[in-house]
Design a protein around this motif. Sequence first.
Motif, mmCIF file in Angstrom:
data_model
loop_
_atom_site.group_PDB
_atom_site.id
_atom_site.type_symbol
_atom_site.label_atom_id
_atom_site.label_comp_id
_atom_site.label_asym_id
_atom_site.label_seq_id
_atom_site.Cartn_x
_atom_site.Cartn_y
_atom_site.Cartn_z
ATOM 1 N N GLU A 26 0.817 -1.216 0.000
ATOM 2 C CA GLU A 26 0.000 0.000 0.000
ATOM 3 C C GLU A 26 0.852 1.268 0.000
ATOM 4 O OE1 GLU A 26 -3.199 -0.207 -0.476
ATOM 5 O OE2 GLU A 26 -2.962 -2.387 -0.481
ATOM 6 N N VAL A 27 2.158 1.122 -0.253
ATOM 7 C CA VAL A 27 3.033 2.296 -0.345
ATOM 8 C C VAL A 27 2.933 2.820 -1.772
ATOM 9 C CG1 VAL A 27 5.393 3.158 -0.117
ATOM 10 C CG2 VAL A 27 4.545 1.404 1.454
ATOM 11 N N SER A 28 2.093 3.823 -1.986
ATOM 12 C CA SER A 28 1.743 4.231 -3.347
ATOM 13 C C SER A 28 2.924 4.816 -4.114
ATOM 14 C CB SER A 28 0.604 5.254 -3.315
ATOM 15 O OG SER A 28 0.992 6.420 -2.598
ATOM 16 N N GLY A 29 3.909 5.373 -3.416
ATOM 17 C CA GLY A 29 5.046 5.973 -4.095
ATOM 18 C C GLY A 29 6.074 4.984 -4.592
ATOM 19 N N LEU A 30 5.888 3.686 -4.269
ATOM 20 C CA LEU A 30 6.880 2.663 -4.633
ATOM 21 C C LEU A 30 6.190 1.426 -5.207
ATOM 22 C CD1 LEU A 30 9.070 3.003 -1.422
ATOM 23 C CD2 LEU A 30 9.763 3.672 -3.731
ATOM 24 N N PRO A 31 5.511 1.559 -6.344
ATOM 25 C CA PRO A 31 4.812 0.398 -6.908
ATOM 26 C C PRO A 31 5.759 -0.545 -7.644
ATOM 27 C CG PRO A 31 4.542 2.291 -8.349
ATOM 28 C CD PRO A 31 5.297 2.781 -7.141
ATOM 29 N N GLY A 32 5.502 -1.837 -7.551
ATOM 30 C CA GLY A 32 6.230 -2.806 -8.369
ATOM 31 C C GLY A 32 7.477 -3.364 -7.712
ATOM 32 N N ALA A 33 7.902 -4.526 -8.228
ATOM 33 C CA ALA A 33 9.051 -5.231 -7.657
ATOM 34 C C ALA A 33 10.334 -4.417 -7.769
ATOM 35 C CB ALA A 33 9.219 -6.582 -8.345
ATOM 36 N N HIS A 34 10.500 -3.662 -8.873
ATOM 37 C CA HIS A 34 11.723 -2.885 -9.015
ATOM 38 C C HIS A 34 11.814 -1.808 -7.943
ATOM 39 C CE1 HIS A 34 8.707 -0.462 -11.022
ATOM 40 N NE2 HIS A 34 9.556 0.521 -11.252
ATOM 41 N N VAL A 75 -0.664 7.417 -14.092
ATOM 42 C CA VAL A 75 0.726 7.184 -13.688
ATOM 43 C C VAL A 75 1.678 7.703 -14.759
ATOM 44 C CG1 VAL A 75 2.455 5.447 -13.085
ATOM 45 C CG2 VAL A 75 0.090 5.174 -12.317
ATOM 46 N N ASN A 76 2.608 8.546 -14.326
ATOM 47 C CA ASN A 76 3.613 9.150 -15.196
ATOM 48 C C ASN A 76 4.945 8.417 -15.018
ATOM 49 O OD1 ASN A 76 5.484 10.794 -16.517
ATOM 50 N ND2 ASN A 76 5.423 12.393 -14.957
ATOM 51 N N ASP A 77 5.336 7.632 -16.019
ATOM 52 C CA ASP A 77 6.660 6.991 -16.028
ATOM 53 C C ASP A 77 7.381 7.401 -17.310
ATOM 54 O OD1 ASP A 77 8.720 5.482 -14.961
ATOM 55 O OD2 ASP A 77 8.045 3.621 -15.875
ATOM 56 N N SER A 78 7.426 8.703 -17.557
ATOM 57 C CA SER A 78 8.062 9.216 -18.771
ATOM 58 C C SER A 78 9.537 8.851 -18.842
ATOM 59 C CB SER A 78 7.897 10.744 -18.845
ATOM 60 O OG SER A 78 8.430 11.263 -20.034
ATOM 61 N N LYS A 79 10.161 8.598 -17.690
ATOM 62 C CA LYS A 79 11.576 8.220 -17.655
ATOM 63 C C LYS A 79 11.806 6.839 -18.274
ATOM 64 C CE LYS A 79 15.905 8.804 -16.310
ATOM 65 N NZ LYS A 79 16.500 7.542 -16.735
ATOM 66 N N ALA A 80 10.748 6.069 -18.495
ATOM 67 C CA ALA A 80 10.883 4.743 -19.116
ATOM 68 C C ALA A 80 11.154 4.924 -20.602
ATOM 69 C CB ALA A 80 9.609 3.923 -18.898
ATOM 70 N N THR A 81 12.412 5.200 -20.929
ATOM 71 C CA THR A 81 12.790 5.552 -22.299
ATOM 72 C C THR A 81 13.271 4.358 -23.111
ATOM 73 O OG1 THR A 81 15.007 6.156 -21.544
ATOM 74 C CG2 THR A 81 13.359 7.917 -21.668
ATOM 75 N N ASN A 82 13.223 3.152 -22.538
ATOM 76 C CA ASN A 82 13.555 1.951 -23.300
ATOM 77 C C ASN A 82 12.650 0.814 -22.839
ATOM 78 O OD1 ASN A 82 14.750 0.741 -20.931
ATOM 79 N ND2 ASN A 82 16.593 1.948 -21.313
ATOM 80 N N ALA A 83 12.721 -0.301 -23.540
ATOM 81 C CA ALA A 83 11.822 -1.416 -23.251
ATOM 82 C C ALA A 83 12.059 -2.009 -21.870
ATOM 83 C CB ALA A 83 11.966 -2.493 -24.327
ATOM 84 N N ASP A 84 13.317 -2.077 -21.432
ATOM 85 C CA ASP A 84 13.614 -2.637 -20.112
ATOM 86 C C ASP A 84 12.932 -1.832 -19.014
ATOM 87 O OD1 ASP A 84 15.121 -4.644 -21.200
ATOM 88 O OD2 ASP A 84 17.056 -3.675 -20.828
ATOM 89 N N ALA A 85 12.997 -0.504 -19.118
ATOM 90 C CA ALA A 85 12.366 0.342 -18.114
ATOM 91 C C ALA A 85 10.846 0.234 -18.190
ATOM 92 C CB ALA A 85 12.805 1.790 -18.295
ATOM 93 N N ALA A 86 10.304 0.199 -19.397
ATOM 94 C CA ALA A 86 8.854 0.064 -19.546
ATOM 95 C C ALA A 86 8.366 -1.280 -18.997
ATOM 96 C CB ALA A 86 8.464 0.215 -21.013
ATOM 97 N N GLU A 87 9.188 -2.296 -19.120
ATOM 98 C CA GLU A 87 8.823 -3.617 -18.590
ATOM 99 C C GLU A 87 8.558 -3.551 -17.092
ATOM 100 O OE1 GLU A 87 10.730 -8.107 -18.059
ATOM 101 O OE2 GLU A 87 11.721 -6.627 -19.342
ATOM 102 N N GLN A 88 9.419 -2.844 -16.360
ATOM 103 C CA GLN A 88 9.233 -2.737 -14.914
ATOM 104 C C GLN A 88 7.921 -2.023 -14.590
ATOM 105 O OE1 GLN A 88 11.197 -4.395 -12.940
ATOM 106 N NE2 GLN A 88 12.486 -4.958 -14.691
ATOM 107 N N ALA A 89 7.585 -1.001 -15.368
ATOM 108 C CA ALA A 89 6.335 -0.282 -15.135
ATOM 109 C C ALA A 89 5.131 -1.168 -15.429
ATOM 110 C CB ALA A 89 6.295 0.978 -15.991
ATOM 111 N N LEU A 90 5.194 -1.910 -16.521
ATOM 112 C CA LEU A 90 4.082 -2.796 -16.877
ATOM 113 C C LEU A 90 3.883 -3.887 -15.835
ATOM 114 C CD1 LEU A 90 4.684 -3.117 -20.719
ATOM 115 C CD2 LEU A 90 2.812 -1.895 -19.599
#
Length: 466
Positions: free
Chosen positions: A291-299, A347-362
């Motif tokens: 429930e820590v909204s500022g830190l979503p996801g395993a990464h 959710v703004n993950d504009s820093k996901a500038t490559n597929a690896d970074a986008a993968e973590q967001a997805l």
Amino acid sequence: MIPVRGYDGKRVGVLGLGRSGLATARALRAGGADPICWDDNVEARSVAQDERFTVADLTKERTYEGIAAVITSPGIPHLYPSPHPAIEMAQRQGAVIDNDIGLFFRSFATEDWEEFERAPRIVCVTGSNGKSTTTALIVHILKQAGHDVQMGGNIGRGVLDLDPARDGMVVVLELSSYQTELARALSPDIAVFLNLSPDHLDRHGGMGGYFAAKRRLFSQGGPERAIIGVDEREGRYLAAQLREEAEQGDPVIRISSGTKLSGDGWSVFARKGFLAEWRKGRQVASVDLREVSGLPGAHNHQNACAAWAAARALNLGPRQIEGGLRSYPGLRHRCQTVGEVRGVRLVNDSKATNADAAEQALKAFKRIRWIAGGVAKEGGIASLLPLMDRVEKTYLIGEAAHAFSEQLGEHPHKVSGTLEAAFADALADAVDGETILLAPACASFDQFPSFEARGEAFEQLASNAS
């Protein structure tokens, strides 16, 4: 500003006059040196001249008379794929080559420290992914606990632009491989190695050189406490090596996202949304990260483990750290929740500038309305197709839109063209419980001057819709 020590009365070249370069020139002058500045860009040279710095071409032999050292900006290659002409000339002339990180570590400690009740501490964070979030999170936790703290390096202020040390101050630095590989002095109190994945390989001559650049923070820096991510083999190797070299106690805290760590040492790991700290074979603390909204996801859970370990190494208690984690708002443009409309998370993950970074967001969300596109990197989004079961529909923008459309094939998608159109299309389709996610997997330069500008545009759209 931190005046540079050791070059009083000497001429020192400054190569590259961006943010860190100009700060370096100012700090050298404050320490009594005579900076000789150069940049390939005419406008950058003009800015230096406006500040009354001497500007001279460091690619020319005649410039090197009396020059003791050349301080280079991190983005300028000094070995691979080929050295900058000014670096080659400096090497031929026998000048010392360093960077602002090296100058910081030789200049930060002063005689005034003898009067301090508590010595200042330096925490350095490196790795391929998550450096900025981890650095900002450590700073946030320390500030919430009442510590005097500064943030700099690859995020925040240039290291020589930071304030001089104060009693009990903590400085937290994000350091890239470009910065660690060349610094002649490295002496962090606490050093963090998050992870390693292929990046900047042309600059480092391959993965071995890339890892070696990161490893210098530990092998040369000799931190009192090393926090090591062990989810890749390089981290496991580094942790084992540092343990073997320890003469008294164990200086290593191992961290992981997804793996329960065993053994009698000190470890912090996250599994199924829960962070646990173990020492000497028993659990000493735990916190629910789900429930820590500022830190979503395993990464981000790995980032939380690293920040937890750093804060514990600085003697913060578990309750203090947990409060900091829960109040952390997220780093801007990095999986940052910026609004909610009719139960739809934005959710703004504009820093996901490559597929690896986008993968973590997805992987961090389910039931996603995904906005992707821009200037594509090699391979496009082919590696992300196995994650399409998490995506309700994709909305494509920028010059990569049609190529991405072909890669998506039968997966639901629409070529929206612009970010504004994609946001409107996604919002019209979205229902309660879904997430509109900007994770472009692309550079921004077709439609925006930077990923920050792209993220700011998304934030404005979210604000208008809320």
